[in-house]
Design a protein around this motif. Structure first.
Motif, PDB file in Angstrom:
ATOM      1  N   PRO A   1      54.476  30.096  64.666  1.00 57.92           N
ATOM      2  CA  PRO A   1      54.293  28.698  65.078  1.00 57.92           C
ATOM      3  C   PRO A   1      55.570  27.869  65.002  1.00 57.92           C
ATOM      4  O   PRO A   1      56.426  28.088  64.134  1.00 57.92           O
ATOM      5  N   SER A   2      55.671  26.917  65.914  1.00 55.93           N
ATOM      6  CA  SER A   2      56.759  25.939  65.842  1.00 55.93           C
ATOM      7  C   SER A   2      56.482  24.888  64.777  1.00 55.93           C
ATOM      8  O   SER A   2      57.424  24.314  64.204  1.00 55.93           O
ATOM      9  N   PHE A   3      55.198  24.610  64.537  1.00 54.22           N
ATOM     10  CA  PHE A   3      54.786  23.648  63.518  1.00 54.22           C
ATOM     11  C   PHE A   3      53.655  24.273  62.713  1.00 54.22           C
ATOM     12  O   PHE A   3      52.737  24.859  63.281  1.00 54.22           O
TER      13      PHE A   3
ATOM     14  N   GLY B   1      52.046  20.627  60.856  1.00 55.36           N
ATOM     15  CA  GLY B   1      51.200  20.612  62.043  1.00 55.36           C
ATOM     16  C   GLY B   1      50.545  21.963  62.240  1.00 55.36           C
ATOM     17  O   GLY B   1      50.301  22.697  61.287  1.00 55.36           O
ATOM     18  N   ARG B   2      50.300  22.288  63.483  1.00 56.02           N
ATOM     19  CA  ARG B   2      49.630  23.566  63.769  1.00 56.02           C
ATOM     20  C   ARG B   2      49.887  23.937  65.220  1.00 56.02           C
ATOM     21  O   ARG B   2      49.946  23.068  66.091  1.00 56.02           O
TER      22      ARG B   2
ATOM     23  N   VAL C   1      48.237  15.728  69.917  1.00 51.80           N
ATOM     24  CA  VAL C   1      47.778  17.073  70.269  1.00 51.80           C
ATOM     25  C   VAL C   1      48.104  17.327  71.744  1.00 51.80           C
ATOM     26  O   VAL C   1      47.746  16.531  72.618  1.00 51.80           O
ATOM     27  N   PHE C   2      48.763  18.445  71.991  1.00 53.01           N
ATOM     28  CA  PHE C   2      49.268  18.777  73.323  1.00 53.01           C
ATOM     29  C   PHE C   2      48.731  20.140  73.742  1.00 53.01           C
ATOM     30  O   PHE C   2      49.098  21.169  73.176  1.00 53.01           O
TER      31      PHE C   2
ATOM     32  N   TYR D   1      51.485  18.002  66.821  1.00 55.29           N
ATOM     33  CA  TYR D   1      52.778  17.507  66.346  1.00 55.29           C
ATOM     34  C   TYR D   1      52.622  16.546  65.160  1.00 55.29           C
ATOM     35  O   TYR D   1      51.670  15.765  65.112  1.00 55.29           O
ATOM     36  N   PRO D   2      53.622  16.528  64.260  1.00 59.91           N
ATOM     37  CA  PRO D   2      53.610  15.560  63.162  1.00 59.91           C
ATOM     38  C   PRO D   2      54.256  14.226  63.524  1.00 59.91           C
ATOM     39  O   PRO D   2      54.551  13.420  62.647  1.00 59.91           O
TER      40      PRO D   2
END
Length: 367
Positions: free
Chosen positions: A98-100, A123-124, A169-170, A193-194
């Motif tokens: 994960p990126s976040f 994030g997630r 959220v994307f 995203y945070p």
């Protein structure tokens, strides 16, 4: 829709979305996976007032596996994948790279003037598998299956808005090797995203400034109304949705898809809008694959849902919409983000938006 949540061998969550209420999802992940380890950090750029994620652990992510080793296909015939079940309708799981990820932590500022701000990349990130069929595409899905994906996006948005520290959220899909896709199975991703992303921040500022100049009018409402009234760039329409090439399109072929009734996010869509979305979206995707003629490979594209951030000022004034675009500008040629685009963020578009819209209408008539 039936929703079932399980765990993979390394502790990541996997969620199944089934059209049948009697579906049973209880397969156990048999892989000997080590616990996941992430090192995501966010760093603030004081010149551009935006965050960048630094994610060294993602260098080891899966890259172009052969079809018989696809990690997004169901686990069958002794071959174990990210999906323990032998079949599925729609499956969503936490990204292994994960990126976040994780919980928010304190932000730190370093340097003599405190300019080097950084914090946890909380994030997630999730992977959304649209179908178990490795050789399908979103455009090849039936309307019921596309509706199930929409319902999964909506449910994940609701869930991720509850995640600590998440601001936006994307949901998105990258399609095609030209875009950078490394797994060919039809899938998309969701980033929680945070922070509020720079593109959304800019849209919120534009909407606020427009309302101040025009006695409280809404920028998104007026934009959609003007595109409908003009008509030259409209490519498809239902009673509740409209798809058009934007007046100042950045990309050679770019379509924005809006519900005609302004809503801030996927959760706020009504039943009529949910029913009609698969009809118009599948039609637009199929037209994308016909833009360049029958001898061209499938059109690479990015499909990006723009939803209002959770707590930002102006949330109620934001309009949910999907932006779909391809980097292919003509047969055999790509639109590269070179000096002007990458260096100065000034796009140069070789295809007039009215020409692109006309072509997208023509390929509908050619069926």
């Amino acid at each position: 829709m039936k929703k079932t949540s399980n765990r993979l061998a390394d502790g990541r969550e996997i969620v199944y979305y089934d059209a049948r209420d009697d579906a049973v999802r209880d397969a156990v992940d048999q892989r000997p996976l080590p616990s996941t380890s992430t090192a995501s950090e966010i760093r603030y750029d004081p010149l551009l007032s935006e965050w960048t994620a630094v994610t060294a652990h993602r260098q080891a992510r899966t890259y172009h596996p052969p079809a018989d080793e696809c990690p997004l296909c169901p686990s069958r015939d002794g071959r174990l994948s990210e999906i323990p079940e032998p079949d599925y309708d729609v499956a969503v799981f936490e990204n292994r790279f994960p990126s976040f990820a994780g919980e928010p932590g304190p932000e730190t500022a370093e340097g003599a003037h405190g300019l080097f701000r950084h914090g946890a990349g909380a994030g997630r990130c999730e992977v959304v598998c649209f179908t178990s069929d490795h050789h399908a595409s979103f455009a090849s899905l039936g309307e019921d299956q596309a509706r199930l994906v929409l319902d999964a996006w909506t449910d994940r948005t609701a869930e991720l808005f509850q995640h600590p520290g998440v601001e936006q959220v994307f949901c998105f899909e990258n399609r095609g090797e030209e875009i950078g896709v490394t797994l060919q199975h039809p899938h998309g991703q969701i980033y929680a995203y945070p922070f509020v992303t720079p593109r959304t921040e800019r849209m919120l500022r534009s909407a606020a400034a427009y309302a101040e100049r025009h006695e409280g009018r809404n920028l998104f409402d007026d934009l959609v109304a003007d595109e409908l009234a003009d008509g030259r760039r409209v490519v498809a329409e239902t009673p509740t949705w409209v798809a058009f090439v934007p007046y100042a399109a950045h990309w050679p072929y770019e379509v924005h898809l809006y519900p005609k009734r302004r809503v801030p996010d996927l959760l706020a869509l009504g039943e009529a809008e949910r029913t009609e979305f698969p009809q118009i979206y599948l039609e637009v995707l199929r037209r994308f694959d016909r833009i360049f003629g029958p001898d061209e490979p499938p059109t690479p594209y990015i499909a990006a849902w723009h939803q209002a951030p959770l707590t930002a000022d102006g949330r109620a004034d934001f309009a949910l919409h999907l932006e779909l675009f391809t980097i292919r500008r003509t047969s055999g040629k790509l639109k590269f983000l070179a000096g002007s685009e990458s260096g100065m963020n000034v796009f140069i578009n070789d295809v007039p938006p009215e020409t692109a819209a006309q072509r997208l209408r023509e390929v509908a008539a050619s069926e």
